[in-house]
Design a protein around this motif. Sequence first.
Motif, PDB file in Angstrom:
ATOM      1  N   ALA A   9      -2.823  10.203 -10.338  1.00  0.00           N
ATOM      2  CA  ALA A   9      -4.093  10.919 -10.200  1.00  0.00           C
ATOM      3  C   ALA A   9      -4.384  11.274  -8.743  1.00  0.00           C
ATOM      4  N   TRP A  10      -3.686  10.645  -7.804  1.00  0.00           N
ATOM      5  CA  TRP A  10      -3.964  10.871  -6.384  1.00  0.00           C
ATOM      6  C   TRP A  10      -2.939  11.785  -5.738  1.00  0.00           C
ATOM      7  N   THR A  11      -1.730  11.778  -6.264  1.00  0.00           N
ATOM      8  CA  THR A  11      -0.657  12.485  -5.556  1.00  0.00           C
ATOM      9  C   THR A  11      -0.471  13.927  -6.039  1.00  0.00           C
TER      10      THR A  11
ATOM     11  N   LEU B 141      -7.612   1.995  11.826  1.00  0.00           N
ATOM     12  CA  LEU B 141      -6.845   2.400  10.641  1.00  0.00           C
ATOM     13  C   LEU B 141      -7.744   2.427   9.420  1.00  0.00           C
ATOM     14  N   GLU B 142      -7.705   3.537   8.657  1.00  0.00           N
ATOM     15  CA  GLU B 142      -8.341   3.563   7.331  1.00  0.00           C
ATOM     16  C   GLU B 142      -7.245   3.589   6.267  1.00  0.00           C
ATOM     17  N   ILE B 143      -7.354   2.681   5.292  1.00  0.00           N
ATOM     18  CA  ILE B 143      -6.398   2.651   4.174  1.00  0.00           C
ATOM     19  C   ILE B 143      -6.966   3.511   3.041  1.00  0.00           C
TER      20      ILE B 143
ATOM     21  N   SER C 191      -7.398   7.129   2.968  1.00  0.00           N
ATOM     22  CA  SER C 191      -8.388   7.935   3.698  1.00  0.00           C
ATOM     23  C   SER C 191      -8.822   9.193   2.958  1.00  0.00           C
ATOM     24  N   GLY C 192      -8.127   9.565   1.870  1.00  0.00           N
ATOM     25  CA  GLY C 192      -8.544  10.739   1.098  1.00  0.00           C
ATOM     26  C   GLY C 192      -8.606  11.973   1.979  1.00  0.00           C
ATOM     27  N   VAL C 193      -9.691  12.748   1.854  1.00  0.00           N
ATOM     28  CA  VAL C 193      -9.794  13.965   2.669  1.00  0.00           C
ATOM     29  C   VAL C 193     -10.575  13.707   3.958  1.00  0.00           C
TER      30      VAL C 193
ATOM     31  N   TRP D 222     -13.445  12.064   5.102  1.00  0.00           N
ATOM     32  CA  TRP D 222     -14.874  12.096   5.447  1.00  0.00           C
ATOM     33  C   TRP D 222     -15.309  10.873   6.261  1.00  0.00           C
ATOM     34  N   ILE D 223     -14.791   9.702   5.884  1.00  0.00           N
ATOM     35  CA  ILE D 223     -15.251   8.495   6.598  1.00  0.00           C
ATOM     36  C   ILE D 223     -14.643   8.454   8.004  1.00  0.00           C
ATOM     37  N   MET D 224     -13.389   8.871   8.123  1.00  0.00           N
ATOM     38  CA  MET D 224     -12.772   8.943   9.463  1.00  0.00           C
ATOM     39  C   MET D 224     -13.613   9.835  10.379  1.00  0.00           C
TER      40      MET D 224
ATOM     41  N   GLY E  30      -5.427   7.760   9.323  1.00  0.00           N
ATOM     42  CA  GLY E  30      -5.679   7.684   7.886  1.00  0.00           C
ATOM     43  C   GLY E  30      -4.353   7.496   7.179  1.00  0.00           C
ATOM     44  N   LEU E  31      -4.225   6.394   6.428  1.00  0.00           N
ATOM     45  CA  LEU E  31      -2.981   6.075   5.729  1.00  0.00           C
ATOM     46  C   LEU E  31      -3.174   6.359   4.253  1.00  0.00           C
ATOM     47  N   ASP E  32      -2.263   7.115   3.668  1.00  0.00           N
ATOM     48  CA  ASP E  32      -2.441   7.480   2.262  1.00  0.00           C
ATOM     49  C   ASP E  32      -1.072   7.655   1.598  1.00  0.00           C
ATOM     50  N   ILE E  33      -1.067   7.585   0.269  1.00  0.00           N
ATOM     51  CA  ILE E  33       0.185   7.792  -0.485  1.00  0.00           C
ATOM     52  C   ILE E  33       0.345   9.238  -0.923  1.00  0.00           C
ATOM     53  N   SER E  34      -0.676  10.067  -0.647  1.00  0.00           N
ATOM     54  CA  SER E  34      -0.693  11.406  -1.212  1.00  0.00           C
ATOM     55  C   SER E  34      -0.534  12.481  -0.128  1.00  0.00           C
ATOM     56  N   GLU E  35       0.578  13.188  -0.220  1.00  0.00           N
ATOM     57  CA  GLU E  35       0.837  14.274   0.720  1.00  0.00           C
ATOM     58  C   GLU E  35      -0.230  15.351   0.579  1.00  0.00           C
TER      59      GLU E  35
ATOM     60  N   ASP F 128       4.869   4.839   1.421  1.00  0.00           N
ATOM     61  CA  ASP F 128       5.377   4.628   0.056  1.00  0.00           C
ATOM     62  C   ASP F 128       4.444   3.840  -0.860  1.00  0.00           C
ATOM     63  N   GLY F 129       3.288   3.417  -0.355  1.00  0.00           N
ATOM     64  CA  GLY F 129       2.353   2.672  -1.194  1.00  0.00           C
ATOM     65  C   GLY F 129       2.596   1.180  -1.190  1.00  0.00           C
ATOM     66  N   PHE F 130       3.587   0.742  -0.432  1.00  0.00           N
ATOM     67  CA  PHE F 130       3.907  -0.691  -0.393  1.00  0.00           C
ATOM     68  C   PHE F 130       4.016  -1.231   1.040  1.00  0.00           C
TER      69      PHE F 130
ATOM     70  N   CYS G 127     -12.498   1.933   2.097  1.00  0.00           N
ATOM     71  CA  CYS G 127     -13.620   2.077   1.159  1.00  0.00           C
ATOM     72  C   CYS G 127     -13.157   2.884  -0.036  1.00  0.00           C
ATOM     73  N   ALA G 128     -13.605   2.477  -1.208  1.00  0.00           N
ATOM     74  CA  ALA G 128     -13.386   3.252  -2.434  1.00  0.00           C
ATOM     75  C   ALA G 128     -11.915   3.579  -2.669  1.00  0.00           C
ATOM     76  N   ALA G 129     -11.018   2.738  -2.204  1.00  0.00           N
ATOM     77  CA  ALA G 129      -9.585   2.992  -2.400  1.00  0.00           C
ATOM     78  C   ALA G 129      -8.903   1.818  -3.103  1.00  0.00           C
TER      79      ALA G 129
ATOM     80  N   HIS H 247      -8.831   1.303  -6.931  1.00  0.00           N
ATOM     81  CA  HIS H 247      -8.027   2.135  -7.835  1.00  0.00           C
ATOM     82  C   HIS H 247      -6.568   1.676  -7.923  1.00  0.00           C
ATOM     83  N   ILE H 248      -6.228   0.689  -7.146  1.00  0.00           N
ATOM     84  CA  ILE H 248      -4.815   0.285  -7.038  1.00  0.00           C
ATOM     85  C   ILE H 248      -4.570  -0.938  -7.911  1.00  0.00           C
ATOM     86  N   GLU H 249      -3.514  -0.896  -8.702  1.00  0.00           N
ATOM     87  CA  GLU H 249      -3.212  -2.034  -9.576  1.00  0.00           C
ATOM     88  C   GLU H 249      -3.187  -3.322  -8.755  1.00  0.00           C
TER      89      GLU H 249
HETATM   90  C1  LIG Z   1     -11.381   7.726  -4.120  1.00  0.00           C
HETATM   91  S1  LIG Z   1     -10.350   8.201  -2.792  1.00  0.00           S
HETATM   92  C2  LIG Z   1     -11.303   7.578  -1.430  1.00  0.00           C
HETATM   93  C3  LIG Z   1     -11.093   8.340  -0.144  1.00  0.00           C
HETATM   94  C4  LIG Z   1     -11.904   7.824   1.042  1.00  0.00           C
HETATM   95  N1  LIG Z   1     -11.632   6.432   1.320  1.00  0.00           N
HETATM   96  C5  LIG Z   1     -13.386   8.010   0.808  1.00  0.00           C
HETATM   97  O1  LIG Z   1     -14.037   7.079   0.315  1.00  0.00           O
HETATM   98  O2  LIG Z   1     -13.882   9.111   1.091  1.00  0.00           O
HETATM   99  C6  LIG Z   1      -8.988   7.051  -2.900  1.00  0.00           C
HETATM  100  C7  LIG Z   1      -7.846   7.341  -1.922  1.00  0.00           C
HETATM  101  O3  LIG Z   1      -6.925   6.245  -1.933  1.00  0.00           O
HETATM  102  C8  LIG Z   1      -5.619   6.777  -1.890  1.00  0.00           C
HETATM  103  N2  LIG Z   1      -4.670   5.764  -2.382  1.00  0.00           N
HETATM  104  C9  LIG Z   1      -4.341   5.457  -3.660  1.00  0.00           C
HETATM  105  N3  LIG Z   1      -3.415   4.475  -3.649  1.00  0.00           N
HETATM  106  C10 LIG Z   1      -3.183   4.143  -2.362  1.00  0.00           C
HETATM  107  C11 LIG Z   1      -2.336   3.210  -1.702  1.00  0.00           C
HETATM  108  N4  LIG Z   1      -1.514   2.385  -2.348  1.00  0.00           N
HETATM  109  N5  LIG Z   1      -2.362   3.144  -0.359  1.00  0.00           N
HETATM  110  C12 LIG Z   1      -3.181   3.970   0.353  1.00  0.00           C
HETATM  111  N6  LIG Z   1      -3.971   4.891  -0.217  1.00  0.00           N
HETATM  112  C13 LIG Z   1      -3.968   4.982  -1.543  1.00  0.00           C
HETATM  113  C14 LIG Z   1      -5.702   8.028  -2.742  1.00  0.00           C
HETATM  114  O4  LIG Z   1      -4.632   8.908  -2.522  1.00  0.00           O
HETATM  115  C15 LIG Z   1      -7.058   8.589  -2.257  1.00  0.00           C
HETATM  116  O5  LIG Z   1      -6.868   9.368  -1.118  1.00  0.00           O
END
Ligand SMILES: C[S@@+](CC[C@H](N)C(=O)[O-])C[C@H]1O[C@@H](n2cnc3c(N)ncnc32)[C@H](O)[C@@H]1O
Length: 252
Positions: A9-11, A60-62, A64-66, A68-70, A84-89, A110-112, A127-129, A132-134
């Motif tokens: 759903a993210w990538t 570092l933000e884990i 970071s999505g698009v 906004w918080i950065m 901003g570190l993310d798994i989604s190009e 790579d998400g790991f 925040c808010a990330a 969503h991760i298992e």
């Molecule tokens: C709901 S968005 C939140 C974005 C941002 N933190 C905000 O609140 O505006 C969740 C983000 O987490 C990323 N994400 C999902 N799995 C991740 C992982 N294993 N490591 C880093 N980022 C991940 C998604 O690609 C997405 O950009």
Amino acid sequence: MEPTAYAAAWTREESLDSLNRRIHDGVSLEQLADRARGYRDQMFEVLYPFAQPKEGDHVLEIGSGVGWIMQVMLEKFPMGEITGLDISENMIRRAQERFSDPKAQFVLYDGFNFPFSDNYFPVIYSCAALQHIEKHVAFLLMREIYRVLAPQGHAILHFLSVNHMPHNGIPYEQECWNIINNVETHWHFYYSFDELFILFSELIGVDDLDIQHNESFNSFFVHFSKNTQRKFLREDLPHFTYQGRFNQTFPI
Ligand SMILES: C[S@@+](CC[C@H](N)C(=O)[O-])C[C@H]1O[C@@H](n2cnc3c(N)ncnc32)[C@H](O)[C@@H]1O
């Protein structure tokens, strides 16, 4: 290694406009900067003002999505650089389409395994990330966050609380089926106080642990540090666990 099924759903390829509408807790487009300021101020003003990034700090933000918080972090604090570190190009491309700042950079991974050296960042937040991760993947990331945190640095992480379960727009049963059927949508994973306490204090072994429940966010904010020789920020934190409360009521 490929990220596990939750990641689809993210990538996927998606426009900035569509992401702005989909990934920010249902907040309207006009309110997205204020939503970001809300998270920033909750973490770095209300709960842990001593964790504010200082002149020259690498932040570092884990997840970071698009971005906004950065962006609102840069608006307020005199840091040297924010990553901003993310798994989604796609997410990173859309963040760069939305804003650019010489102090902001985005890193795909790579998400790991975080592509950073040990002890690198004095300030890390998310925040808010993580919600969503298992959970088995999220635990490995919590360890990575601890690894790359600088000694005496500050990590602040946001988790959805089990208190949110009855209020989520998606009924929990549906949530379970979404995961079983690998449905390409937001999956949610909830945490309890005791679970966070054990993960961070026992399994990872952080210092200056603190866990705060925030009712309006239905969330926990977790703070920790490294090499401060102090296990808990508040000495009484263990008393809030089930075990601590039980021992208080029925002293052995
Ligand atoms: C709901 S968005 C939140 C974005 C941002 N933190 C905000 O609140 O505006 C969740 C983000 O987490 C990323 N994400 C999902 N799995 C991740 C992982 N294993 N490591 C880093 N980022 C991940 C998604 O690609 C997405 O950009």
